[in-house]
Design a protein around this motif. Structure first.
Motif, PDB file in Angstrom:
ATOM      1  N   PRO A  49      57.215  25.558  36.669  1.00 59.93           N
ATOM      2  CA  PRO A  49      56.339  26.134  37.698  1.00 59.93           C
ATOM      3  C   PRO A  49      55.483  25.059  38.357  1.00 59.93           C
ATOM      4  CG  PRO A  49      55.399  26.475  35.539  1.00 59.93           C
ATOM      5  CD  PRO A  49      56.762  25.846  35.313  1.00 59.93           C
ATOM      6  N   SER A  50      54.869  25.408  39.477  1.00 57.01           N
ATOM      7  CA  SER A  50      54.029  24.471  40.211  1.00 57.01           C
ATOM      8  C   SER A  50      52.650  24.377  39.566  1.00 57.01           C
ATOM      9  CB  SER A  50      53.889  24.934  41.668  1.00 57.01           C
ATOM     10  OG  SER A  50      52.901  24.176  42.334  1.00 57.01           O
ATOM     11  N   LEU A  51      52.302  23.183  39.087  1.00 61.06           N
ATOM     12  CA  LEU A  51      50.976  22.979  38.505  1.00 61.06           C
ATOM     13  C   LEU A  51      49.896  23.102  39.574  1.00 61.06           C
ATOM     14  CD1 LEU A  51      51.464  19.990  36.026  1.00 61.06           C
ATOM     15  CD2 LEU A  51      51.185  22.403  35.481  1.00 61.06           C
ATOM     16  N   GLU A  52      50.214  22.666  40.779  1.00 64.96           N
ATOM     17  CA  GLU A  52      49.236  22.707  41.863  1.00 64.96           C
ATOM     18  C   GLU A  52      48.842  24.146  42.187  1.00 64.96           C
ATOM     19  OE1 GLU A  52      48.734  21.270  46.532  1.00 64.96           O
ATOM     20  OE2 GLU A  52      50.501  20.698  45.371  1.00 64.96           O
ATOM     21  N   GLU A  53      49.818  25.028  42.306  1.00 65.39           N
ATOM     22  CA  GLU A  53      49.519  26.421  42.614  1.00 65.39           C
ATOM     23  C   GLU A  53      48.744  27.078  41.472  1.00 65.39           C
ATOM     24  OE1 GLU A  53      53.112  28.437  43.538  1.00 65.39           O
ATOM     25  OE2 GLU A  53      53.535  27.238  45.337  1.00 65.39           O
ATOM     26  N   ALA A  54      49.137  26.774  40.248  1.00 67.98           N
ATOM     27  CA  ALA A  54      48.429  27.343  39.097  1.00 67.98           C
ATOM     28  C   ALA A  54      46.991  26.857  39.049  1.00 67.98           C
ATOM     29  CB  ALA A  54      49.164  26.973  37.806  1.00 67.98           C
ATOM     30  N   GLN A  55      46.784  25.579  39.348  1.00 71.83           N
ATOM     31  CA  GLN A  55      45.435  25.017  39.330  1.00 71.83           C
ATOM     32  C   GLN A  55      44.551  25.665  40.394  1.00 71.83           C
ATOM     33  OE1 GLN A  55      44.342  22.208  37.054  1.00 71.83           O
ATOM     34  NE2 GLN A  55      42.607  23.498  37.637  1.00 71.83           N
ATOM     35  N   GLN A  56      45.122  25.965  41.533  1.00 69.28           N
ATOM     36  CA  GLN A  56      44.358  26.619  42.597  1.00 69.28           C
ATOM     37  C   GLN A  56      43.851  27.993  42.145  1.00 69.28           C
ATOM     38  OE1 GLN A  56      47.008  26.686  45.968  1.00 69.28           O
ATOM     39  NE2 GLN A  56      46.695  24.523  46.451  1.00 69.28           N
ATOM     40  N   VAL A  57      44.700  28.733  41.452  1.00 69.98           N
ATOM     41  CA  VAL A  57      44.285  30.049  40.955  1.00 69.98           C
ATOM     42  C   VAL A  57      43.167  29.904  39.933  1.00 69.98           C
ATOM     43  CG1 VAL A  57      45.034  32.089  39.676  1.00 69.98           C
ATOM     44  CG2 VAL A  57      46.544  31.069  41.390  1.00 69.98           C
ATOM     45  N   VAL A  58      43.338  28.962  39.003  1.00 71.22           N
ATOM     46  CA  VAL A  58      42.334  28.746  37.965  1.00 71.22           C
ATOM     47  C   VAL A  58      41.005  28.310  38.577  1.00 71.22           C
ATOM     48  CG1 VAL A  58      41.710  27.301  35.982  1.00 71.22           C
ATOM     49  CG2 VAL A  58      44.019  28.233  36.165  1.00 71.22           C
ATOM     50  N   ASP A  59      41.048  27.381  39.526  1.00 70.03           N
ATOM     51  CA  ASP A  59      39.828  26.896  40.158  1.00 70.03           C
ATOM     52  C   ASP A  59      39.099  28.013  40.898  1.00 70.03           C
ATOM     53  OD1 ASP A  59      40.361  24.392  39.193  1.00 70.03           O
ATOM     54  OD2 ASP A  59      41.168  23.601  41.071  1.00 70.03           O
ATOM     55  N   LYS A  60      39.852  28.882  41.546  1.00 69.49           N
ATOM     56  CA  LYS A  60      39.243  29.985  42.290  1.00 69.49           C
ATOM     57  C   LYS A  60      38.509  30.932  41.345  1.00 69.49           C
ATOM     58  CE  LYS A  60      40.302  33.664  45.610  1.00 69.49           C
ATOM     59  NZ  LYS A  60      41.372  34.318  46.415  1.00 69.49           N
ATOM     60  N   VAL A  61      39.123  31.244  40.228  1.00 73.34           N
ATOM     61  CA  VAL A  61      38.491  32.145  39.256  1.00 73.34           C
ATOM     62  C   VAL A  61      37.268  31.488  38.647  1.00 73.34           C
ATOM     63  CG1 VAL A  61      38.803  33.305  37.034  1.00 73.34           C
ATOM     64  CG2 VAL A  61      40.615  33.398  38.756  1.00 73.34           C
ATOM     65  N   ARG A  62      37.381  30.216  38.309  1.00 76.12           N
ATOM     66  CA  ARG A  62      36.257  29.498  37.713  1.00 76.12           C
ATOM     67  C   ARG A  62      35.083  29.381  38.674  1.00 76.12           C
ATOM     68  NH1 ARG A  62      38.914  24.384  34.468  1.00 76.12           N
ATOM     69  NH2 ARG A  62      38.791  25.286  32.363  1.00 76.12           N
ATOM     70  N   ALA A  63      35.379  29.200  39.943  1.00 77.43           N
ATOM     71  CA  ALA A  63      34.311  29.058  40.933  1.00 77.43           C
ATOM     72  C   ALA A  63      33.448  30.309  40.992  1.00 77.43           C
ATOM     73  CB  ALA A  63      34.910  28.768  42.308  1.00 77.43           C
ATOM     74  N   GLY A  64      34.064  31.466  40.777  1.00 78.01           N
ATOM     75  CA  GLY A  64      33.320  32.713  40.818  1.00 78.01           C
ATOM     76  C   GLY A  64      32.498  32.967  39.569  1.00 78.01           C
ATOM     77  N   ARG A  65      32.931  32.380  38.429  1.00 74.20           N
ATOM     78  CA  ARG A  65      32.225  32.599  37.155  1.00 74.20           C
ATOM     79  C   ARG A  65      32.190  31.287  36.374  1.00 74.20           C
ATOM     80  NH1 ARG A  65      34.762  37.894  34.432  1.00 74.20           N
ATOM     81  NH2 ARG A  65      32.763  37.821  33.315  1.00 74.20           N
ATOM     82  N   PRO A  66      31.432  30.318  36.852  1.00 76.84           N
ATOM     83  CA  PRO A  66      31.476  28.969  36.276  1.00 76.84           C
ATOM     84  C   PRO A  66      30.945  28.857  34.849  1.00 76.84           C
ATOM     85  CG  PRO A  66      29.697  29.157  37.864  1.00 76.84           C
ATOM     86  CD  PRO A  66      30.497  30.400  37.987  1.00 76.84           C
ATOM     87  N   LEU A  67      30.085  29.776  34.417  1.00 77.09           N
ATOM     88  CA  LEU A  67      29.471  29.666  33.093  1.00 77.09           C
ATOM     89  C   LEU A  67      30.170  30.511  32.027  1.00 77.09           C
ATOM     90  CD1 LEU A  67      25.685  29.734  34.073  1.00 77.09           C
ATOM     91  CD2 LEU A  67      27.176  27.753  33.698  1.00 77.09           C
ATOM     92  N   VAL A  68      31.227  31.212  32.436  1.00 75.05           N
ATOM     93  CA  VAL A  68      31.939  32.087  31.504  1.00 75.05           C
ATOM     94  C   VAL A  68      32.975  31.291  30.717  1.00 75.05           C
ATOM     95  CG1 VAL A  68      33.397  34.136  31.317  1.00 75.05           C
ATOM     96  CG2 VAL A  68      31.565  34.066  33.013  1.00 75.05           C
ATOM     97  N   ALA A  69      33.085  31.568  29.427  1.00 74.81           N
ATOM     98  CA  ALA A  69      34.040  30.864  28.564  1.00 74.81           C
ATOM     99  C   ALA A  69      35.478  31.150  29.002  1.00 74.81           C
ATOM    100  CB  ALA A  69      33.838  31.290  27.118  1.00 74.81           C
ATOM    101  N   PRO A  70      36.394  30.177  28.806  1.00 69.23           N
ATOM    102  CA  PRO A  70      37.792  30.361  29.224  1.00 69.23           C
ATOM    103  C   PRO A  70      38.437  31.630  28.677  1.00 69.23           C
ATOM    104  CG  PRO A  70      37.408  28.078  28.635  1.00 69.23           C
ATOM    105  CD  PRO A  70      36.158  28.828  28.275  1.00 69.23           C
ATOM    106  N   GLY A  71      38.147  31.940  27.419  1.00 68.58           N
ATOM    107  CA  GLY A  71      38.757  33.112  26.825  1.00 68.58           C
ATOM    108  C   GLY A  71      38.434  34.410  27.550  1.00 68.58           C
ATOM    109  N   GLU A  72      37.285  34.440  28.214  1.00 67.11           N
ATOM    110  CA  GLU A  72      36.881  35.635  28.944  1.00 67.11           C
ATOM    111  C   GLU A  72      37.527  35.716  30.324  1.00 67.11           C
ATOM    112  OE1 GLU A  72      35.030  38.015  27.605  1.00 67.11           O
ATOM    113  OE2 GLU A  72      34.991  36.863  25.743  1.00 67.11           O
TER     114      GLU A  72
END
Length: 254
Positions: free
Chosen positions: A31-54
């Motif tokens: 799979p494309s790491l770039e596309e996956a990273q974009q999704v992860v970054d978008k989610v993290r940007a909305g909740r930067p202090l939340v633990a990964p497991g959440e």
């Protein structure tokens, strides 16, 4: 006067279906790491202090939805008879699509836990380990034997933080796991494929049952990925995670 011609009865063989699916599946692990990273970054940007497991569920939500849509192959089964035969012929393609979304979800979970996935061989091995872990959980027949597939490396299954253990293996040990790729993929296909036959039930019952099962498959895959890529030991508790009564503030003495 009746005609002597009759249509052949459609038949379905799960073993041959898995074999056809394997040819497609083997090309679905990059799979494309770039596309996956974009999704992860978008989610993290909305909740930067939340633990990964959440955030695992939020990051992989799109994969679960697309995997459920993959059962559209079974829509012809609404028409009994040859509609079922058409759906059966398309099952390998649907199995590939489910695998595609499962692999994508695994990659996103790895990136969410800040794992370095730039080594394609190590990443591929980790993905295969997650899939095998999920296959063992799904298997109810006892046909899938981890020891027979991975030998001594079967200990990595169900092991928290297994990615660290994988990274610490020697090149020869990793090659031993890589040599079992076909067996690992076959185990996954045999665990996921047969229950998808529920999608061949007529009158619209099949697609609903298959979609629910695919959701179950993806949930198990995500759980296994979090176990493999997550920390081997519990993460330190931060002040933000402590209950209010356990947080003591320093007050200046009079």
């Amino acid at each position: 006067m009746s005609s002597g011609f009759t249509f052949p009865k459609p038949e379905f063989d799960i073993e041959s279906t898995v074999e056809r699916a394997m040819a497609l599946i083997n090309r679905t692990l990059q799979p494309s790491l770039e596309e996956a990273q974009q999704v992860v970054d978008k989610v993290r940007a909305g909740r930067p202090l939340v633990a990964p497991g959440e955030l695992v569920g939020q990051v992989t939500r799109g994969n679960r939805i697309r995997a459920a849509r993959a059962v559209s192959y079974s829509l012809p089964s609404i028409l009994p008879g040859y509609g079922t035969a058409i759906s059966a012929a398309a099952l390998p393609v649907a199995l590939r699509e489910v695998l595609k979304e499962a692999v994508s979800a695994v990659i996103k979970v790895g990136l969410l836990y800040d794992r370095d996935l730039t080594d394609p061989e190590l990443t591929r091995t980790a993905v295969l380990l997650v899939l095998t872990d999920g296959a063992v959980e799904l298997d109810k027949t006892g046909r899938i034997r981890p020891d027979a597939i991975l030998g001594p490396h079967a200990r990595l299954l169900e092991q928290a933080g297994a990615y660290d253990a994988l990274a610490a293996l020697t090149a020869q040990e990793r090659q031993e796991i890589a040599a079992s790729q076909s067996e690992m993929l076959r185990a996954w296909a045999l665990a996921v494929g047969p229950p998808l036959l529920a999608g061949l039930l007529p009158f619209g019952l099949g697609p609903m049952a298959a979609a629910n099962y695919v959701q179950h498959v993806l949930k198990g895959t995500v759980t296994a990925a979090a176990r493999v890529f997550g920390p081997a030991t519990p993460a330190p508790v931060t002040v933000e995670e402590l209950p209010p009564r356990e947080v003591q503030q320093d007050h200046p003495r009079p």
